[in-house]
Design a protein around this motif. Structure first.
Motif, mmCIF file in Angstrom:
data_model
loop_
_atom_site.group_PDB
_atom_site.id
_atom_site.type_symbol
_atom_site.label_atom_id
_atom_site.label_comp_id
_atom_site.label_asym_id
_atom_site.label_seq_id
_atom_site.Cartn_x
_atom_site.Cartn_y
_atom_site.Cartn_z
ATOM 1 N N LEU A 17 -94.806 -50.718 -23.512
ATOM 2 C CA LEU A 17 -94.868 -49.156 -23.545
ATOM 3 C C LEU A 17 -96.327 -48.951 -22.846
ATOM 4 N N GLY A 18 -97.669 -50.032 -23.821
ATOM 5 C CA GLY A 18 -99.366 -49.777 -23.653
ATOM 6 C C GLY A 18 -99.114 -51.180 -22.469
ATOM 7 N N ASN A 19 -98.793 -51.742 -21.795
ATOM 8 C CA ASN A 19 -98.732 -52.321 -20.513
ATOM 9 C C ASN A 19 -98.511 -51.843 -19.407
ATOM 10 N N LEU A 21 -97.988 -48.393 -19.457
ATOM 11 C CA LEU A 21 -98.455 -46.850 -18.922
ATOM 12 C C LEU A 21 -100.320 -47.349 -19.013
ATOM 13 N N GLY A 22 -100.556 -48.602 -19.786
ATOM 14 C CA GLY A 22 -102.154 -48.394 -19.542
ATOM 15 C C GLY A 22 -102.356 -49.183 -17.756
ATOM 16 N N ALA A 23 -101.393 -49.868 -17.854
ATOM 17 C CA ALA A 23 -102.180 -51.046 -16.763
ATOM 18 C C ALA A 23 -100.729 -50.935 -14.983
ATOM 19 N N THR A 107 -114.991 -59.894 -27.020
ATOM 20 C CA THR A 107 -114.277 -59.655 -28.137
ATOM 21 C C THR A 107 -113.197 -60.081 -28.754
ATOM 22 N N GLN A 108 -112.054 -59.824 -27.755
ATOM 23 C CA GLN A 108 -110.947 -60.660 -27.200
ATOM 24 C C GLN A 108 -110.603 -62.133 -28.113
ATOM 25 N N PHE A 109 -111.559 -62.935 -27.534
ATOM 26 C CA PHE A 109 -111.866 -64.284 -27.905
ATOM 27 C C PHE A 109 -112.198 -64.256 -29.565
ATOM 28 N N PRO A 145 -107.773 -51.902 -11.671
ATOM 29 C CA PRO A 145 -107.028 -51.804 -12.813
ATOM 30 C C PRO A 145 -106.602 -51.791 -13.633
ATOM 31 N N VAL A 146 -107.128 -51.777 -14.932
ATOM 32 C CA VAL A 146 -106.641 -52.336 -16.665
ATOM 33 C C VAL A 146 -106.634 -51.168 -17.771
ATOM 34 N N GLY A 147 -106.282 -51.804 -18.862
ATOM 35 C CA GLY A 147 -106.330 -51.417 -19.992
ATOM 36 C C GLY A 147 -108.087 -50.709 -20.310
ATOM 37 N N ASP A 149 -108.893 -52.309 -22.938
ATOM 38 C CA ASP A 149 -109.243 -53.614 -23.750
ATOM 39 C C ASP A 149 -109.478 -54.506 -23.097
ATOM 40 N N GLN A 150 -109.583 -54.107 -21.866
ATOM 41 C CA GLN A 150 -110.533 -55.833 -21.061
ATOM 42 C C GLN A 150 -111.726 -55.097 -20.217
ATOM 43 N N ARG A 151 -112.567 -53.806 -20.564
ATOM 44 C CA ARG A 151 -113.403 -53.503 -19.837
ATOM 45 C C ARG A 151 -114.527 -55.329 -20.326
ATOM 46 N N ALA A 182 -106.637 -40.891 -19.851
ATOM 47 C CA ALA A 182 -105.301 -40.311 -21.001
ATOM 48 C C ALA A 182 -104.920 -42.098 -21.110
ATOM 49 N N THR A 183 -104.429 -42.676 -20.497
ATOM 50 C CA THR A 183 -103.664 -43.460 -20.940
ATOM 51 C C THR A 183 -104.440 -44.756 -21.337
ATOM 52 N N ALA A 184 -105.355 -45.146 -21.622
ATOM 53 C CA ALA A 184 -106.313 -46.004 -21.367
ATOM 54 C C ALA A 184 -105.590 -46.915 -22.484
ATOM 55 N N LYS A 185 -105.442 -46.621 -23.920
ATOM 56 C CA LYS A 185 -104.847 -46.798 -24.919
ATOM 57 C C LYS A 185 -103.682 -46.528 -25.593
ATOM 58 N N ILE A 186 -102.585 -46.738 -25.836
ATOM 59 C CA ILE A 186 -101.972 -46.694 -25.860
ATOM 60 C C ILE A 186 -101.626 -47.255 -27.596
ATOM 61 N N TYR A 187 -101.060 -47.074 -28.676
ATOM 62 C CA TYR A 187 -101.375 -47.555 -30.201
ATOM 63 C C TYR A 187 -100.176 -48.242 -31.000
ATOM 64 N N GLY A 197 -100.340 -54.112 -29.228
ATOM 65 C CA GLY A 197 -100.241 -55.031 -28.312
ATOM 66 C C GLY A 197 -99.213 -56.636 -28.222
ATOM 67 N N LYS A 198 -97.947 -57.161 -27.434
ATOM 68 C CA LYS A 198 -97.495 -58.252 -27.132
ATOM 69 C C LYS A 198 -98.026 -58.938 -28.876
ATOM 70 N N SER A 199 -99.074 -59.360 -29.058
ATOM 71 C CA SER A 199 -99.560 -59.859 -30.652
ATOM 72 C C SER A 199 -99.799 -59.834 -31.486
ATOM 73 N N THR A 200 -100.380 -58.361 -31.204
ATOM 74 C CA THR A 200 -101.002 -57.674 -32.752
ATOM 75 C C THR A 200 -100.278 -56.428 -32.986
ATOM 76 N N SER A 201 -99.056 -56.526 -33.386
ATOM 77 C CA SER A 201 -98.631 -55.032 -33.191
ATOM 78 C C SER A 201 -97.389 -55.256 -34.787
HETATM 79 N N1 AQP Z 1 -101.946 -50.628 -25.810
HETATM 80 C C1 AQP Z 1 -102.321 -51.280 -24.891
HETATM 81 N N2 AQP Z 1 -103.199 -49.693 -23.676
HETATM 82 C C2 AQP Z 1 -103.022 -49.707 -22.682
HETATM 83 N N3 AQP Z 1 -103.224 -50.994 -21.791
HETATM 84 C C3 AQP Z 1 -103.248 -52.114 -22.286
HETATM 85 N N4 AQP Z 1 -102.516 -53.235 -22.162
HETATM 86 C C4 AQP Z 1 -101.988 -54.211 -22.838
HETATM 87 N N5 AQP Z 1 -102.398 -53.773 -23.543
HETATM 88 C C5 AQP Z 1 -102.687 -52.231 -24.173
HETATM 89 C C6 AQP Z 1 -102.716 -53.491 -20.844
HETATM 90 O O1 AQP Z 1 -102.122 -54.077 -19.929
HETATM 91 C C7 AQP Z 1 -102.288 -55.316 -19.215
HETATM 92 C C8 AQP Z 1 -101.891 -56.808 -19.968
HETATM 93 O O2 AQP Z 1 -102.616 -57.660 -19.519
HETATM 94 P P1 AQP Z 1 -102.243 -59.416 -20.138
HETATM 95 O O3 AQP Z 1 -101.249 -59.240 -20.560
HETATM 96 O O4 AQP Z 1 -103.514 -60.363 -19.255
HETATM 97 O O5 AQP Z 1 -103.310 -58.545 -21.881
HETATM 98 P P2 AQP Z 1 -102.470 -59.424 -23.207
HETATM 99 O O6 AQP Z 1 -103.895 -58.958 -23.892
HETATM 100 O O7 AQP Z 1 -101.931 -60.284 -23.107
HETATM 101 O O8 AQP Z 1 -101.379 -58.117 -23.714
HETATM 102 P P3 AQP Z 1 -101.105 -57.261 -24.578
HETATM 103 O O9 AQP Z 1 -99.844 -56.708 -24.343
HETATM 104 O O10 AQP Z 1 -102.896 -56.552 -24.869
HETATM 105 O O11 AQP Z 1 -101.163 -58.074 -26.708
HETATM 106 P P4 AQP Z 1 -101.877 -58.784 -26.930
HETATM 107 O O12 AQP Z 1 -101.344 -58.630 -28.271
HETATM 108 O O13 AQP Z 1 -102.173 -60.760 -26.915
HETATM 109 O O14 AQP Z 1 -103.381 -57.950 -26.813
HETATM 110 C C9 AQP Z 1 -104.367 -55.210 -18.743
HETATM 111 O O15 AQP Z 1 -104.311 -54.677 -18.559
HETATM 112 C C10 AQP Z 1 -104.100 -54.626 -20.598
HETATM 113 O O16 AQP Z 1 -105.338 -53.566 -19.906
#
Ligand code: AQP
Length: 332
Positions: A17-19, A21-23, A107-109, A145-147, A149-151, A182-187, A197-201
């Motif tokens: 849902l984060g991917n 709604l956020g993107a 920070t993501q690295f 257009p990204v969420g 976390d990509q800033r 509004a949807t930049a970060k779904i928790y 997140g795909k890997s962090t939830s």
């Molecule tokens: N929780 C979120 N809320 C809003 N936007 C989000 N995005 C990811 N999570 C949220 C946005 O979705 C896109 C994913 O890009 P990606 O596949 O390159 O990133 P990722 O890091 O593999 O995916 P995740 O789901 O964010 O996983 P992990 O757990 O690995 O960090 C981007 O536009 C991102 O902003």
């Protein structure tokens, strides 16, 4: 029409849902007003060393989810990153313009490397933002257009573009992030202070779009809220409830204020029950559409091949200009 670029990694069987709604929702909305280019960034996914068969399958699944969400491959360019060799080629050039310290500050690295341990983190993970910069700069994208976390990755992309332009003359468009507040970060539903997140939830915090609807409903019903009873939007004090309201509003189209008013005097159980219905109303047809695309992989591959051809027609001249400006001897 100004150009936009964005992509997601095929690192899971399902987007969440984060991917979405956020993107992805924004990608769909921007197709009319922009020349949109969307990629399944499979080279990025190599940073997690996927099993080859799994990567291949997930690449198709990710493309199918873009299409099911409403990406129109006639209007927009939809392609797989590795089909356009220019991405990897420009990444090498830009890596020579990226400071080691600069990349170390991402920070993501730092987060992902910490999770994998120093031994586990590969150089690809370190240079990930450089490949991402290449993805964007190859297409003269004005907007990405990204969420939220990509800033930071967008910032380094802008810095690289400006640095290259300053040294070699105007070559790249300096892109802006497009982040819808509004949807930049779904928790995470289980830990509403952390990003979904795909890997962090947490075990129950992720809502995968392709999950069994019964599992989705259960996760929403068991979402962490707080000890109060009042339904109001207050991300600081009430992150869990606010996250549920955000998701509801984004999918139902009702404003947060309207929802808060509608739920006055009602409990969290009611909110979760209704939200589960709203989410299932979206995912049920979505899943059927995805299945339809996956039932015909040859057609999916054909659509992606057309997209790659169109993408290459834009990327190749950009790379040729870069090669010329940096002094590589032209190929005869
Ligand atoms: N929780 C979120 N809320 C809003 N936007 C989000 N995005 C990811 N999570 C949220 C946005 O979705 C896109 C994913 O890009 P990606 O596949 O390159 O990133 P990722 O890091 O593999 O995916 P995740 O789901 O964010 O996983 P992990 O757990 O690995 O960090 C981007 O536009 C991102 O902003």
């Amino acid at each position: 029409r100004p150009r936009i670029f964005s992509g997601m990694q095929p690192t899971a069987d399902s987007l969440h849902l984060g991917n979405y709604l956020g993107a992805l929702v924004n990608w769909v909305a921007l197709q009319d007003s922009h020349e949109a280019i969307y990629s399944v960034v499979d080279l990025h996914a190599l940073t997690v060393n996927p099993d080859p068969g799994v990567l291949l399958e997930r690449t198709r699944r990710t493309a199918a989810q873009y299409l099911a969400a409403g990406i129109d491959p006639q209007r927009s360019i939809l392609f797989v990153q590795s089909h356009v060799a220019e991405h990897a080629e420009l990444a090498w050039v830009l890596s020579c313009y990226t400071g080691f310290g600069e990349a170390s500050r991402m920070t993501q690295f730092k987060d992902k490397a910490a999770r994998q341990g120093t031994e586990g983190a590969n150089v690809g993970l370190f240079t990930y933002p450089v490949l991402m910069a290449s993805d964007i700069l190859l297409y003269d994208a004005a907007l990405v257009p990204v969420g939220e976390d990509q800033r930071q990755h967008l910032e380094i992309t802008r810095d690289l573009a400006q640095r290259f332009n300053a040294r070699h003359g105007d070559t790249f468009v300096v892109p802006e992030p497009h982040i819808v507040r509004a949807t930049a970060k779904i928790y995470d539903l289980g830990d509403p202070t952390a990003k979904m997140g795909k890997s962090t939830s947490t075990a129950t915090g992720l809502v995968d779009l392709l999950a069994d609807p019964a599992v989705i409903a259960k996760r929403i019903r068991s979402a962490v809220t707080d000890a109060e009873r009042e339904i109001r939007f207050d991300p600081e004090a009430k992150p869990g409830v606010s996250n549920l309201l955000t998701i509801h509003s984004a999918l139902s189209g009702r404003s947060i204020d309207q929802l808060v008013e509608d739920f006055t005097g009602r409990g969290y159980g009611d909110l979760k029950k209704e939200l589960a219905e709203v989410v299932l109303d979206f995912v049920t047809p979505f899943q059927a559409t995805v299945r339809g695309y996956l039932d015909d992989p040859a057609e999916l591959d054909r659509v992606l091949a057309v997209g790659a051809e169109r993408a290459r027609a834009i990327a190749a001249p950009t790379l040729a200009t870069v090669y010329e400006r940096i002094g590589l001897l032209p190929r005869r």
